[in-house]
Design a protein around this motif. Sequence first.
Motif, PDB file in Angstrom:
ATOM      1  N   ARG A  75       0.834  -1.220   0.000  1.00 53.88           N
ATOM      2  CA  ARG A  75       0.000   0.000   0.000  1.00 53.88           C
ATOM      3  C   ARG A  75       0.864   1.263   0.000  1.00 53.88           C
ATOM      4  O   ARG A  75       0.588   2.208  -0.738  1.00 53.88           O
ATOM      5  CB  ARG A  75      -0.924   0.000   1.222  1.00 53.88           C
ATOM      6  CG  ARG A  75      -2.150  -0.853   1.039  1.00 53.88           C
ATOM      7  CD  ARG A  75      -3.198  -0.519   2.082  1.00 53.88           C
ATOM      8  NE  ARG A  75      -2.750  -0.925   3.414  1.00 53.88           N
ATOM      9  CZ  ARG A  75      -2.888  -2.152   3.899  1.00 53.88           C
ATOM     10  NH1 ARG A  75      -3.459  -3.092   3.175  1.00 53.88           N
ATOM     11  NH2 ARG A  75      -2.464  -2.451   5.105  1.00 53.88           N
ATOM     12  N   ARG A  76       1.920   1.271   0.808  1.00 55.96           N
ATOM     13  CA  ARG A  76       2.748   2.489   0.893  1.00 55.96           C
ATOM     14  C   ARG A  76       3.472   2.734  -0.430  1.00 55.96           C
ATOM     15  O   ARG A  76       3.578   3.871  -0.889  1.00 55.96           O
ATOM     16  CB  ARG A  76       3.760   2.378   2.055  1.00 55.96           C
ATOM     17  CG  ARG A  76       3.091   2.258   3.413  1.00 55.96           C
ATOM     18  CD  ARG A  76       4.057   2.460   4.571  1.00 55.96           C
ATOM     19  NE  ARG A  76       5.178   1.524   4.634  1.00 55.96           N
ATOM     20  CZ  ARG A  76       5.142   0.308   5.151  1.00 55.96           C
ATOM     21  NH1 ARG A  76       4.017  -0.165   5.656  1.00 55.96           N
ATOM     22  NH2 ARG A  76       6.226  -0.455   5.175  1.00 55.96           N
ATOM     23  N   ARG A 132       0.908   3.887  -3.049  1.00 56.90           N
ATOM     24  CA  ARG A 132       0.488   5.258  -2.723  1.00 56.90           C
ATOM     25  C   ARG A 132       1.552   6.257  -3.169  1.00 56.90           C
ATOM     26  O   ARG A 132       1.251   7.235  -3.862  1.00 56.90           O
ATOM     27  CB  ARG A 132       0.271   5.353  -1.198  1.00 56.90           C
ATOM     28  CG  ARG A 132      -0.109   6.713  -0.702  1.00 56.90           C
ATOM     29  CD  ARG A 132       0.168   6.818   0.790  1.00 56.90           C
ATOM     30  NE  ARG A 132       1.589   6.640   1.079  1.00 56.90           N
ATOM     31  CZ  ARG A 132       2.084   6.376   2.283  1.00 56.90           C
ATOM     32  NH1 ARG A 132       1.279   6.226   3.314  1.00 56.90           N
ATOM     33  NH2 ARG A 132       3.392   6.251   2.471  1.00 56.90           N
ATOM     34  N   ASP A 133       2.813   5.993  -2.823  1.00 62.28           N
ATOM     35  CA  ASP A 133       3.872   6.958  -3.155  1.00 62.28           C
ATOM     36  C   ASP A 133       4.076   7.048  -4.665  1.00 62.28           C
ATOM     37  O   ASP A 133       4.322   8.129  -5.196  1.00 62.28           O
ATOM     38  CB  ASP A 133       5.183   6.581  -2.463  1.00 62.28           C
ATOM     39  CG  ASP A 133       5.149   6.943  -0.977  1.00 62.28           C
ATOM     40  OD1 ASP A 133       4.066   7.304  -0.472  1.00 62.28           O
ATOM     41  OD2 ASP A 133       6.212   6.861  -0.330  1.00 62.28           O
ATOM     42  N   ALA A 191       1.784   6.392  -7.014  1.00 62.23           N
ATOM     43  CA  ALA A 191       0.616   7.086  -7.594  1.00 62.23           C
ATOM     44  C   ALA A 191       0.746   8.585  -7.359  1.00 62.23           C
ATOM     45  O   ALA A 191       0.488   9.394  -8.259  1.00 62.23           O
ATOM     46  CB  ALA A 191      -0.681   6.537  -6.994  1.00 62.23           C
ATOM     47  N   ARG A 192       1.180   8.965  -6.154  1.00 61.80           N
ATOM     48  CA  ARG A 192       1.361  10.406  -5.877  1.00 61.80           C
ATOM     49  C   ARG A 192       2.466  10.998  -6.742  1.00 61.80           C
ATOM     50  O   ARG A 192       2.443  12.184  -7.062  1.00 61.80           O
ATOM     51  CB  ARG A 192       1.703  10.619  -4.395  1.00 61.80           C
ATOM     52  CG  ARG A 192       0.489  10.473  -3.499  1.00 61.80           C
ATOM     53  CD  ARG A 192       0.882  10.734  -2.053  1.00 61.80           C
ATOM     54  NE  ARG A 192      -0.240  10.528  -1.158  1.00 61.80           N
ATOM     55  CZ  ARG A 192      -0.126  10.275   0.136  1.00 61.80           C
ATOM     56  NH1 ARG A 192       1.066  10.202   0.706  1.00 61.80           N
ATOM     57  NH2 ARG A 192      -1.201  10.115   0.890  1.00 61.80           N
ATOM     58  N   VAL A 232      -5.927   1.485  -3.680  1.00 64.17           N
ATOM     59  CA  VAL A 232      -4.996   2.531  -3.241  1.00 64.17           C
ATOM     60  C   VAL A 232      -4.744   3.515  -4.385  1.00 64.17           C
ATOM     61  O   VAL A 232      -4.856   4.733  -4.214  1.00 64.17           O
ATOM     62  CB  VAL A 232      -3.660   1.884  -2.786  1.00 64.17           C
ATOM     63  CG1 VAL A 232      -2.677   2.953  -2.330  1.00 64.17           C
ATOM     64  CG2 VAL A 232      -3.904   0.878  -1.687  1.00 64.17           C
ATOM     65  N   ALA A 233      -4.429   2.989  -5.586  1.00 66.65           N
ATOM     66  CA  ALA A 233      -4.038   3.865  -6.704  1.00 66.65           C
ATOM     67  C   ALA A 233      -5.223   4.694  -7.185  1.00 66.65           C
ATOM     68  O   ALA A 233      -5.090   5.898  -7.440  1.00 66.65           O
ATOM     69  CB  ALA A 233      -3.479   3.016  -7.845  1.00 66.65           C
ATOM     70  N   GLU A 282      -7.830   5.618  -5.553  1.00 66.60           N
ATOM     71  CA  GLU A 282      -8.253   6.632  -4.582  1.00 66.60           C
ATOM     72  C   GLU A 282      -7.447   7.916  -4.794  1.00 66.60           C
ATOM     73  O   GLU A 282      -7.953   9.020  -4.648  1.00 66.60           O
ATOM     74  CB  GLU A 282      -8.044   6.109  -3.168  1.00 66.60           C
ATOM     75  CG  GLU A 282      -8.806   6.930  -2.146  1.00 66.60           C
ATOM     76  CD  GLU A 282      -8.619   6.370  -0.750  1.00 66.60           C
ATOM     77  OE1 GLU A 282      -8.812   5.166  -0.568  1.00 66.60           O
ATOM     78  OE2 GLU A 282      -8.245   7.172   0.134  1.00 66.60           O
ATOM     79  N   ILE A 283      -6.178   7.763  -5.174  1.00 65.12           N
ATOM     80  CA  ILE A 283      -5.321   8.928  -5.425  1.00 65.12           C
ATOM     81  C   ILE A 283      -5.575   9.475  -6.821  1.00 65.12           C
ATOM     82  O   ILE A 283      -5.643  10.682  -7.028  1.00 65.12           O
ATOM     83  CB  ILE A 283      -3.839   8.532  -5.234  1.00 65.12           C
ATOM     84  CG1 ILE A 283      -3.601   8.234  -3.753  1.00 65.12           C
ATOM     85  CG2 ILE A 283      -2.885   9.619  -5.732  1.00 65.12           C
ATOM     86  CD1 ILE A 283      -2.332   7.482  -3.463  1.00 65.12           C
ATOM     87  N   ASP A 297       4.344   4.539   7.993  1.00 67.79           N
ATOM     88  CA  ASP A 297       3.390   5.628   8.236  1.00 67.79           C
ATOM     89  C   ASP A 297       3.627   6.259   9.596  1.00 67.79           C
ATOM     90  O   ASP A 297       3.491   7.466   9.758  1.00 67.79           O
ATOM     91  CB  ASP A 297       1.949   5.085   8.180  1.00 67.79           C
ATOM     92  CG  ASP A 297       1.551   4.727   6.767  1.00 67.79           C
ATOM     93  OD1 ASP A 297       2.102   5.341   5.823  1.00 67.79           O
ATOM     94  OD2 ASP A 297       0.702   3.829   6.602  1.00 67.79           O
TER      95      ASP A 297
END
Length: 268
Positions: A61-62, A65-66, A68-69, A91-92, A94-95, A246
Motif C-alpha cells: 500500500r505504501r 500510494r507513493d 501514484a502520488r 490505493v491507486a 483513490e489517489i 506511516d
Amino acid sequence: MERPRWAPDGLDLDRPSVARVYDYYLGGSHNFAVDREFAEQVIGQMPNVPELTRQNRGFLRRAVRDLARAGVEQFVDLGSGIPTVGNVHDVAQEINPAARVAYVDWDPVAVAHGQAILEDNPRTAVIGADLRDPAAVFAQPAVSALIDPAKPTAVLLIAVLHFVPDEEKPADLVAAIAGLLAPGSYIAISHASPEKEESVLDRAATLYRQTASPVTTRSPAEIAALFGDLEMLDPGVVRTPLWRPDFPDELGPEAAAYPGCAGVARVG
Ligand SMILES: C[S@@+](CC[C@H](N)C(=O)[O-])C[C@H]1O[C@@H](n2cnc3c(N)ncnc32)[C@H](O)[C@@H]1O
C-alpha cells in the motif's frame, strides 16, 4: 469434496496452493482444507505469519500510494494473489481515479476470483500467466489494452520472487522486466529474508517444498542485487516495515527483525 461456485474447474485440490494459503493467512475465505492444514503447519513453525503477511500488504500500500502520488498511472502486479480489500487498484484509484491496474497470477482461483470481483472496474484486468515470461505477459491483449508501454509503469513483485529459484536467475528476470518499461517507471520488490542465522523462516521455507512453489530465502544484499543497476529510491532495501513507515515512532524492535526486505527502484 464439494467445489464452491467461485472455484474454477480443474483445480488441484490435493496440493496446497501458495495463493490460497496466503489468503488464509490474511483471513480470507478462498482456500480449501488442504491449504488450511498446510497454513496451520507453517503457523505452527512461525506463529506470527498472519501478522507478517499484513505487514507485507502494508508495504504494498505504501509503495503504490507513493508511486501514484509521484504521477504513475499504470500498475502491473505480478504474482498478485487473491485481490482482497486494500489492493493495488483501491490505493491507486483513490489517489488517481484514472489509474489502471493489471493483476497477473498463475493460480486459477486467484484469477477467477479477481475477475469476478473486478468485472465492474474497467480500469483493471486480471490475467492468468506465468510472470517468468514478462514479454508474454505484457503482450497479452488484456494487458496491452490497459498498459501503454510508452508511459511510466510501476511493476510490483510483492512476496513473489522468493518463489523463483537461483537457477532461474531472478535478477535477469527483473532486468528483463525493466527492459520492457518506459523511462520513469518503477519496480517494487518485497522478499522473504531470514533476520538471523537459524531463522524460523528457514524451517517454514522447508515446508513450502510440499507446494508447487518452493521458497528460496535471500539475504538483504542478495535482494538488493536483484535490482541490478537500477536507481534505488530512499531508503533502499530495508526490512519491510522500515520502508517509509506511516508511523515511524510506533515501530517496535520487531520491525528490524522482520523476516523480509523490501525496496523500490526507478527505471531510466
Ligand atoms: C505470497 S503470494 C503474494 C501475493 C501478493 N503479491 C501480496 O503480496 O499480497 C505469492 C503469489 O505469487 C503467485 N505466483 C508464484 N509464482 C508465480 C509465477 N511464476 N507466475 C505467476 N504467479 C506466481 C502465487 O500464485 C501467489 O498468488
